[in-house]
Design a protein around this motif. Structure first.
Motif, PDB file in Angstrom:
ATOM      1  N   ILE A  31      34.333  30.931  24.834  1.00  0.00           N
ATOM      2  CA  ILE A  31      33.020  31.166  25.448  1.00  0.00           C
ATOM      3  C   ILE A  31      33.139  31.693  26.876  1.00  0.00           C
ATOM      4  O   ILE A  31      32.166  32.221  27.420  1.00  0.00           O
ATOM      5  CB  ILE A  31      32.145  29.888  25.453  1.00  0.00           C
ATOM      6  N   ASN A  32      34.330  31.604  27.463  1.00  0.00           N
ATOM      7  CA  ASN A  32      34.468  31.993  28.866  1.00  0.00           C
ATOM      8  C   ASN A  32      34.080  33.447  29.136  1.00  0.00           C
ATOM      9  O   ASN A  32      33.364  33.713  30.112  1.00  0.00           O
ATOM     10  CB  ASN A  32      35.891  31.733  29.360  1.00  0.00           C
ATOM     11  N   PRO A  33      34.507  34.416  28.311  1.00  0.00           N
ATOM     12  CA  PRO A  33      34.087  35.800  28.600  1.00  0.00           C
ATOM     13  C   PRO A  33      32.573  35.984  28.562  1.00  0.00           C
ATOM     14  O   PRO A  33      32.027  36.749  29.359  1.00  0.00           O
ATOM     15  CB  PRO A  33      34.767  36.608  27.480  1.00  0.00           C
ATOM     16  N   LEU A  34      31.904  35.257  27.677  1.00  0.00           N
ATOM     17  CA  LEU A  34      30.452  35.380  27.571  1.00  0.00           C
ATOM     18  C   LEU A  34      29.762  34.835  28.815  1.00  0.00           C
ATOM     19  O   LEU A  34      28.893  35.492  29.402  1.00  0.00           O
ATOM     20  CB  LEU A  34      29.948  34.629  26.338  1.00  0.00           C
ATOM     21  N   ARG A  35      30.147  33.645  29.231  1.00  0.00           N
ATOM     22  CA  ARG A  35      29.480  33.071  30.393  1.00  0.00           C
ATOM     23  C   ARG A  35      29.877  33.806  31.671  1.00  0.00           C
ATOM     24  O   ARG A  35      29.063  33.957  32.584  1.00  0.00           O
ATOM     25  CB  ARG A  35      29.762  31.575  30.496  1.00  0.00           C
ATOM     26  N   LEU A  36      31.121  34.280  31.751  1.00  0.00           N
ATOM     27  CA  LEU A  36      31.563  35.052  32.911  1.00  0.00           C
ATOM     28  C   LEU A  36      30.713  36.304  33.079  1.00  0.00           C
ATOM     29  O   LEU A  36      30.254  36.608  34.198  1.00  0.00           O
ATOM     30  CB  LEU A  36      33.036  35.425  32.769  1.00  0.00           C
ATOM     31  N   ASN A  40      28.289  37.277  36.107  1.00  0.00           N
ATOM     32  CA  ASN A  40      28.584  38.491  36.882  1.00  0.00           C
ATOM     33  C   ASN A  40      27.433  39.498  36.838  1.00  0.00           C
ATOM     34  O   ASN A  40      27.216  40.237  37.796  1.00  0.00           O
ATOM     35  CB  ASN A  40      29.866  39.145  36.358  1.00  0.00           C
ATOM     36  N   ALA A  41      26.691  39.512  35.743  1.00  0.00           N
ATOM     37  CA  ALA A  41      25.554  40.427  35.640  1.00  0.00           C
ATOM     38  C   ALA A  41      24.428  40.013  36.576  1.00  0.00           C
ATOM     39  O   ALA A  41      23.709  40.862  37.126  1.00  0.00           O
ATOM     40  CB  ALA A  41      25.045  40.465  34.194  1.00  0.00           C
ATOM     41  N   ARG A  42      24.271  38.712  36.792  1.00  0.00           N
ATOM     42  CA  ARG A  42      23.205  38.210  37.655  1.00  0.00           C
ATOM     43  C   ARG A  42      23.646  38.097  39.116  1.00  0.00           C
ATOM     44  O   ARG A  42      22.815  38.170  40.030  1.00  0.00           O
ATOM     45  CB  ARG A  42      22.711  36.852  37.156  1.00  0.00           C
ATOM     46  N   LEU A  60      37.479  29.267  34.071  1.00  0.00           N
ATOM     47  CA  LEU A  60      36.417  30.082  34.665  1.00  0.00           C
ATOM     48  C   LEU A  60      36.770  30.500  36.083  1.00  0.00           C
ATOM     49  O   LEU A  60      36.546  31.654  36.467  1.00  0.00           O
ATOM     50  CB  LEU A  60      35.100  29.312  34.667  1.00  0.00           C
ATOM     51  N   ALA A  61      37.359  29.597  36.856  1.00  0.00           N
ATOM     52  CA  ALA A  61      37.692  29.903  38.249  1.00  0.00           C
ATOM     53  C   ALA A  61      38.607  31.128  38.337  1.00  0.00           C
ATOM     54  O   ALA A  61      38.365  32.042  39.129  1.00  0.00           O
ATOM     55  CB  ALA A  61      38.355  28.696  38.908  1.00  0.00           C
ATOM     56  N   GLU A  62      39.648  31.146  37.514  1.00  0.00           N
ATOM     57  CA  GLU A  62      40.575  32.293  37.533  1.00  0.00           C
ATOM     58  C   GLU A  62      39.876  33.573  37.113  1.00  0.00           C
ATOM     59  O   GLU A  62      40.105  34.638  37.693  1.00  0.00           O
ATOM     60  CB  GLU A  62      41.771  32.034  36.620  1.00  0.00           C
ATOM     61  N   SER A  63      39.030  33.490  36.097  1.00  0.00           N
ATOM     62  CA  SER A  63      38.378  34.708  35.614  1.00  0.00           C
ATOM     63  C   SER A  63      37.420  35.270  36.658  1.00  0.00           C
ATOM     64  O   SER A  63      37.271  36.495  36.774  1.00  0.00           O
ATOM     65  CB  SER A  63      37.653  34.437  34.292  1.00  0.00           C
ATOM     66  N   MET A  64      36.789  34.392  37.440  1.00  0.00           N
ATOM     67  CA  MET A  64      35.924  34.888  38.513  1.00  0.00           C
ATOM     68  C   MET A  64      36.750  35.506  39.628  1.00  0.00           C
ATOM     69  O   MET A  64      36.344  36.501  40.235  1.00  0.00           O
ATOM     70  CB  MET A  64      35.035  33.759  39.038  1.00  0.00           C
ATOM     71  N   ILE A 212      32.337  32.990  15.533  1.00  0.00           N
ATOM     72  CA  ILE A 212      32.056  33.806  16.712  1.00  0.00           C
ATOM     73  C   ILE A 212      30.935  33.160  17.526  1.00  0.00           C
ATOM     74  O   ILE A 212      29.941  32.695  16.978  1.00  0.00           O
ATOM     75  CB  ILE A 212      31.656  35.245  16.310  1.00  0.00           C
ATOM     76  N   TYR A 213      31.107  33.140  18.853  1.00  0.00           N
ATOM     77  CA  TYR A 213      30.076  32.675  19.776  1.00  0.00           C
ATOM     78  C   TYR A 213      29.233  33.865  20.220  1.00  0.00           C
ATOM     79  O   TYR A 213      29.736  34.993  20.316  1.00  0.00           O
ATOM     80  CB  TYR A 213      30.697  32.026  21.006  1.00  0.00           C
ATOM     81  N   ALA A 214      27.978  33.599  20.522  1.00  0.00           N
ATOM     82  CA  ALA A 214      27.102  34.675  20.991  1.00  0.00           C
ATOM     83  C   ALA A 214      26.060  34.128  21.951  1.00  0.00           C
ATOM     84  O   ALA A 214      25.619  32.983  21.822  1.00  0.00           O
ATOM     85  CB  ALA A 214      26.417  35.344  19.805  1.00  0.00           C
ATOM     86  N   LEU A 215      25.674  34.960  22.908  1.00  0.00           N
ATOM     87  CA  LEU A 215      24.575  34.621  23.806  1.00  0.00           C
ATOM     88  C   LEU A 215      23.261  35.024  23.149  1.00  0.00           C
ATOM     89  O   LEU A 215      23.171  36.071  22.506  1.00  0.00           O
ATOM     90  CB  LEU A 215      24.718  35.351  25.140  1.00  0.00           C
ATOM     91  N   ASN A 216      22.247  34.180  23.298  1.00  0.00           N
ATOM     92  CA  ASN A 216      20.932  34.472  22.731  1.00  0.00           C
ATOM     93  C   ASN A 216      19.875  33.658  23.472  1.00  0.00           C
ATOM     94  O   ASN A 216      20.160  33.093  24.525  1.00  0.00           O
ATOM     95  CB  ASN A 216      20.913  34.170  21.223  1.00  0.00           C
ATOM     96  N   GLN A 217      18.696  33.590  22.921  1.00  0.00           N
ATOM     97  CA  GLN A 217      17.613  32.834  23.558  1.00  0.00           C
ATOM     98  C   GLN A 217      17.460  31.431  22.979  1.00  0.00           C
ATOM     99  O   GLN A 217      16.514  30.718  23.320  1.00  0.00           O
ATOM    100  CB  GLN A 217      16.301  33.612  23.419  1.00  0.00           C
ATOM    101  N   ASP A 218      18.365  31.039  22.109  1.00  0.00           N
ATOM    102  CA  ASP A 218      18.304  29.728  21.457  1.00  0.00           C
ATOM    103  C   ASP A 218      18.997  28.690  22.334  1.00  0.00           C
ATOM    104  O   ASP A 218      20.222  28.614  22.384  1.00  0.00           O
ATOM    105  CB  ASP A 218      18.974  29.804  20.082  1.00  0.00           C
ATOM    106  N   THR A 219      18.210  27.876  23.018  1.00  0.00           N
ATOM    107  CA  THR A 219      18.764  26.852  23.915  1.00  0.00           C
ATOM    108  C   THR A 219      18.809  25.474  23.263  1.00  0.00           C
ATOM    109  O   THR A 219      18.943  24.467  23.950  1.00  0.00           O
ATOM    110  CB  THR A 219      17.933  26.776  25.210  1.00  0.00           C
TER     111      THR A 219
END
Length: 231
Positions: A31-36, A40-42, A60-64, A212-219
Protein backbone atom coordinates in the motif's frame (compact mmCIF):
# COMPACT_ATOMS: atom_id res chain seq x y z
CA UNK A 1 3.33 8.28 27.91
CA UNK A 2 0.62 7.78 25.28
CA UNK A 3 1.71 4.27 24.32
CA UNK A 4 0.68 0.67 24.91
CA UNK A 5 3.77 -1.37 25.97
CA UNK A 6 2.19 -4.50 24.49
CA UNK A 7 1.81 -2.80 21.12
CA UNK A 8 5.42 -1.59 21.17
CA UNK A 9 6.67 -5.07 22.08
CA UNK A 10 4.54 -6.67 19.38
CA UNK A 11 6.07 -4.60 16.60
CA UNK A 12 9.56 -4.70 18.13
CA UNK A 13 9.56 -8.48 17.99
CA UNK A 14 8.86 -8.32 14.25
CA UNK A 15 11.27 -5.45 13.56
CA UNK A 16 13.91 -7.59 11.85
CA UNK A 17 11.33 -8.51 9.18
CA UNK A 18 10.22 -4.94 8.44
CA UNK A 19 11.91 -4.68 5.04
CA UNK A 20 11.05 -8.23 3.89
CA UNK A 21 8.25 -7.69 1.33
CA UNK A 22 7.05 -11.28 1.85
CA UNK A 23 6.79 -10.94 5.65
CA UNK A 24 4.03 -9.82 7.98
CA UNK A 25 4.72 -6.31 6.67
CA UNK A 26 3.86 -7.22 3.08
CA UNK A 27 0.61 -5.17 3.19
CA UNK A 28 2.59 -2.07 4.19
CA UNK A 29 4.96 -2.55 1.26
CA UNK A 30 2.05 -3.00 -1.15
CA UNK A 31 0.00 0.00 0.00
CA UNK A 32 2.98 2.33 0.40
CA UNK A 33 3.16 3.46 -3.26
CA UNK A 34 -0.55 4.28 -3.20
CA UNK A 35 -0.48 6.35 -0.05
CA UNK A 36 2.83 7.99 -1.05
CA UNK A 37 1.41 9.20 -4.35
CA UNK A 38 -1.77 10.46 -2.68
CA UNK A 39 0.30 12.44 -0.18
CA UNK A 40 2.65 13.74 -2.88
CA UNK A 41 -0.24 14.81 -5.11
CA UNK A 42 -1.72 16.93 -2.31
CA UNK A 43 1.57 18.14 -0.84
CA UNK A 44 4.45 17.89 -3.35
CA UNK A 45 7.24 16.53 -1.18
CA UNK A 46 10.34 17.82 -2.92
CA UNK A 47 12.02 20.39 -0.69
CA UNK A 48 9.48 19.93 2.10
CA UNK A 49 10.39 19.35 5.74
CA UNK A 50 8.42 16.26 6.78
CA UNK A 51 7.94 14.28 9.98
CA UNK A 52 6.52 10.74 10.02
CA UNK A 53 4.93 9.86 13.39
CA UNK A 54 5.08 6.16 14.18
CA UNK A 55 7.54 5.53 11.36
CA UNK A 56 8.37 1.95 12.37
CA UNK A 57 11.04 0.52 10.11
CA UNK A 58 10.91 3.51 7.78
CA UNK A 59 8.99 2.28 4.72
CA UNK A 60 7.05 5.52 4.19
CA UNK A 61 9.79 7.76 5.60
CA UNK A 62 12.36 6.48 3.09
CA UNK A 63 9.96 6.73 0.17
CA UNK A 64 9.20 10.36 1.02
CA UNK A 65 12.92 11.09 1.26
CA UNK A 66 13.34 9.58 -2.21
CA UNK A 67 10.83 12.15 -3.41
CA UNK A 68 13.19 14.88 -2.24
CA UNK A 69 11.79 15.62 1.21
CA UNK A 70 13.85 16.32 4.32
CA UNK A 71 12.37 13.58 6.53
CA UNK A 72 12.40 12.88 10.25
CA UNK A 73 10.90 9.63 11.49
CA UNK A 74 9.89 9.13 15.12
CA UNK A 75 8.78 5.98 16.93
CA UNK A 76 8.80 4.40 20.40
CA UNK A 77 10.17 1.04 19.24
CA UNK A 78 13.96 1.19 19.50
CA UNK A 79 14.32 -2.06 17.56
CA UNK A 80 12.24 -0.75 14.67
CA UNK A 81 14.29 2.46 14.60
CA UNK A 82 17.55 0.49 14.50
CA UNK A 83 16.22 -1.43 11.51
CA UNK A 84 15.16 1.85 9.88
CA UNK A 85 18.58 3.40 10.50
CA UNK A 86 20.40 0.39 9.08
CA UNK A 87 18.23 0.26 5.98
CA UNK A 88 18.70 3.99 5.44
CA UNK A 89 22.47 3.47 5.44
CA UNK A 90 22.23 0.52 3.07
CA UNK A 91 19.90 2.31 0.66
CA UNK A 92 21.82 5.59 0.95
CA UNK A 93 18.58 7.47 1.55
CA UNK A 94 19.01 10.05 4.29
CA UNK A 95 16.36 10.04 7.03
CA UNK A 96 16.73 11.34 10.59
CA UNK A 97 15.27 8.88 13.10
CA UNK A 98 14.47 9.68 16.73
CA UNK A 99 13.23 7.57 19.64
CA UNK A 100 10.69 10.01 21.01
CA UNK A 101 6.94 10.34 21.60
CA UNK A 102 4.93 12.55 19.26
CA UNK A 103 3.78 14.74 22.13
CA UNK A 104 7.36 15.32 23.32
CA UNK A 105 8.52 16.06 19.77
CA UNK A 106 5.70 18.58 19.41
CA UNK A 107 6.89 20.35 22.56
CA UNK A 108 10.46 20.46 21.24
CA UNK A 109 9.80 21.44 17.62
CA UNK A 110 6.39 23.16 17.36
CA UNK A 111 5.43 24.50 13.94
CA UNK A 112 8.59 23.25 12.26
CA UNK A 113 7.22 20.92 9.57
CA UNK A 114 5.56 21.49 6.20
CA UNK A 115 4.02 18.01 6.21
CA UNK A 116 3.18 15.58 9.02
CA UNK A 117 2.25 11.96 8.36
CA UNK A 118 0.91 9.37 10.79
CA UNK A 119 -0.08 6.17 9.05
CA UNK A 120 -1.49 2.98 10.56
CA UNK A 121 -0.73 4.15 14.09
CA UNK A 122 -3.76 5.83 15.65
CA UNK A 123 -5.50 2.49 16.21
CA UNK A 124 -2.54 1.27 18.28
CA UNK A 125 -2.37 3.99 20.97
CA UNK A 126 -4.49 4.58 24.09
CA UNK A 127 -5.34 8.20 23.20
CA UNK A 128 -5.39 8.86 19.44
CA UNK A 129 -6.68 12.40 19.94
CA UNK A 130 -3.41 13.25 21.71
CA UNK A 131 -1.46 12.16 18.62
CA UNK A 132 -3.70 14.32 16.43
CA UNK A 133 -3.03 17.32 18.69
CA UNK A 134 0.71 16.63 18.52
CA UNK A 135 0.57 16.50 14.73
CA UNK A 136 -1.32 19.80 14.66
CA UNK A 137 1.35 21.35 16.88
CA UNK A 138 4.22 20.05 14.74
CA UNK A 139 2.94 21.35 11.40
CA UNK A 140 3.51 24.91 10.24
CA UNK A 141 0.54 27.23 9.69
CA UNK A 142 -0.64 26.42 6.19
CA UNK A 143 0.94 22.97 6.34
CA UNK A 144 -0.69 19.59 5.74
CA UNK A 145 -1.22 16.57 7.97
CA UNK A 146 -2.08 13.05 6.80
CA UNK A 147 -3.50 10.19 8.84
CA UNK A 148 -4.50 6.66 7.93
CA UNK A 149 -6.38 4.24 10.15
CA UNK A 150 -9.20 1.70 10.27
CA UNK A 151 -12.91 2.40 10.43
CA UNK A 152 -14.98 0.77 13.18
CA UNK A 153 -17.99 -1.12 11.83
CA UNK A 154 -18.95 -4.76 11.11
CA UNK A 155 -17.44 -4.65 7.61
CA UNK A 156 -14.10 -3.42 8.97
CA UNK A 157 -14.10 -6.18 11.58
CA UNK A 158 -14.84 -8.78 8.92
CA UNK A 159 -12.17 -7.55 6.49
CA UNK A 160 -9.40 -6.21 8.76
CA UNK A 161 -9.59 -8.74 11.59
CA UNK A 162 -11.35 -11.94 10.49
CA UNK A 163 -10.25 -11.75 6.86
CA UNK A 164 -6.74 -10.31 7.09
CA UNK A 165 -5.63 -12.04 10.32
CA UNK A 166 -7.51 -15.35 10.34
CA UNK A 167 -8.66 -16.28 6.84
CA UNK A 168 -6.07 -14.80 4.48
CA UNK A 169 -3.36 -14.70 7.17
CA UNK A 170 -1.97 -11.50 5.72
CA UNK A 171 -1.26 -10.24 9.26
CA UNK A 172 -0.36 -11.99 12.53
CA UNK A 173 -3.33 -12.80 14.74
CA UNK A 174 -3.84 -10.05 17.29
CA UNK A 175 -2.38 -7.30 15.09
CA UNK A 176 -5.50 -5.20 15.54
CA UNK A 177 -7.85 -4.52 18.43
CA UNK A 178 -11.26 -3.79 16.91
CA UNK A 179 -12.28 -1.67 19.91
CA UNK A 180 -9.49 0.78 19.01
CA UNK A 181 -10.66 1.32 15.42
CA UNK A 182 -11.71 4.92 14.69
CA UNK A 183 -14.63 6.12 12.61
CA UNK A 184 -14.15 8.98 10.15
CA UNK A 185 -16.55 11.07 12.24
CA UNK A 186 -14.47 10.51 15.37
CA UNK A 187 -11.22 11.33 13.59
CA UNK A 188 -12.79 14.43 12.06
CA UNK A 189 -13.75 15.59 15.54
CA UNK A 190 -10.18 15.03 16.81
CA UNK A 191 -8.89 17.06 13.85
CA UNK A 192 -11.28 19.97 14.43
CA UNK A 193 -10.60 20.01 18.18
CA UNK A 194 -6.88 20.23 17.37
CA UNK A 195 -7.54 23.39 15.34
CA UNK A 196 -7.22 21.90 11.85
CA UNK A 197 -9.52 21.49 8.86
CA UNK A 198 -10.46 18.19 7.24
CA UNK A 199 -9.67 18.57 3.53
CA UNK A 200 -10.29 15.13 2.04
CA UNK A 201 -10.89 11.46 2.75
CA UNK A 202 -9.65 8.58 0.63
CA UNK A 203 -10.51 4.90 0.96
CA UNK A 204 -8.10 2.02 0.48
CA UNK A 205 -9.50 -1.38 -0.47
CA UNK A 206 -8.08 -4.85 -1.09
CA UNK A 207 -9.38 -7.38 -3.62
CA UNK A 208 -8.63 -10.89 -2.28
CA UNK A 209 -9.13 -12.41 -5.74
CA UNK A 210 -6.69 -10.19 -7.64
CA UNK A 211 -4.62 -9.48 -4.49
CA UNK A 212 -4.45 -5.85 -5.50
CA UNK A 213 -4.94 -2.72 -3.36
CA UNK A 214 -6.64 0.35 -4.80
CA UNK A 215 -7.54 3.87 -3.76
CA UNK A 216 -11.23 4.74 -3.97
CA UNK A 217 -14.01 6.55 -2.13
CA UNK A 218 -14.90 3.55 0.05
CA UNK A 219 -13.84 4.45 3.60
CA UNK A 220 -15.62 1.50 5.21
CA UNK A 221 -12.39 -0.31 6.17
CA UNK A 222 -9.02 1.38 5.57
CA UNK A 223 -9.05 5.11 4.99
CA UNK A 224 -6.78 8.15 4.86
CA UNK A 225 -7.54 11.75 5.66
CA UNK A 226 -5.77 14.93 4.62
CA UNK A 227 -5.92 17.89 7.02
CA UNK A 228 -4.60 21.44 6.99
CA UNK A 229 -3.57 23.90 9.68
CA UNK A 230 -4.99 27.36 8.99
CA UNK A 231 -2.61 30.24 8.40
Amino acid sequence: MNADPHEIQKFSELAHRWWDPTSEFRPLHEINPLRLEWINARAPLRGKKVIDIGCGGGILAESMARKGADVTGIDLSEKALKVADLHSLESEVSVRYKHIAAEEMAAQEPGQYDVVTCMEMLEHVPDPSSIVRAAAALVKPGGLVFFSTLNRNPKAYLFAVVGAEYLLRMLPKGTHDYAKFITPAELSQFVREAGMHVDAFKGLSYNPLTKIYALNQDTDVNYMVACSRPL
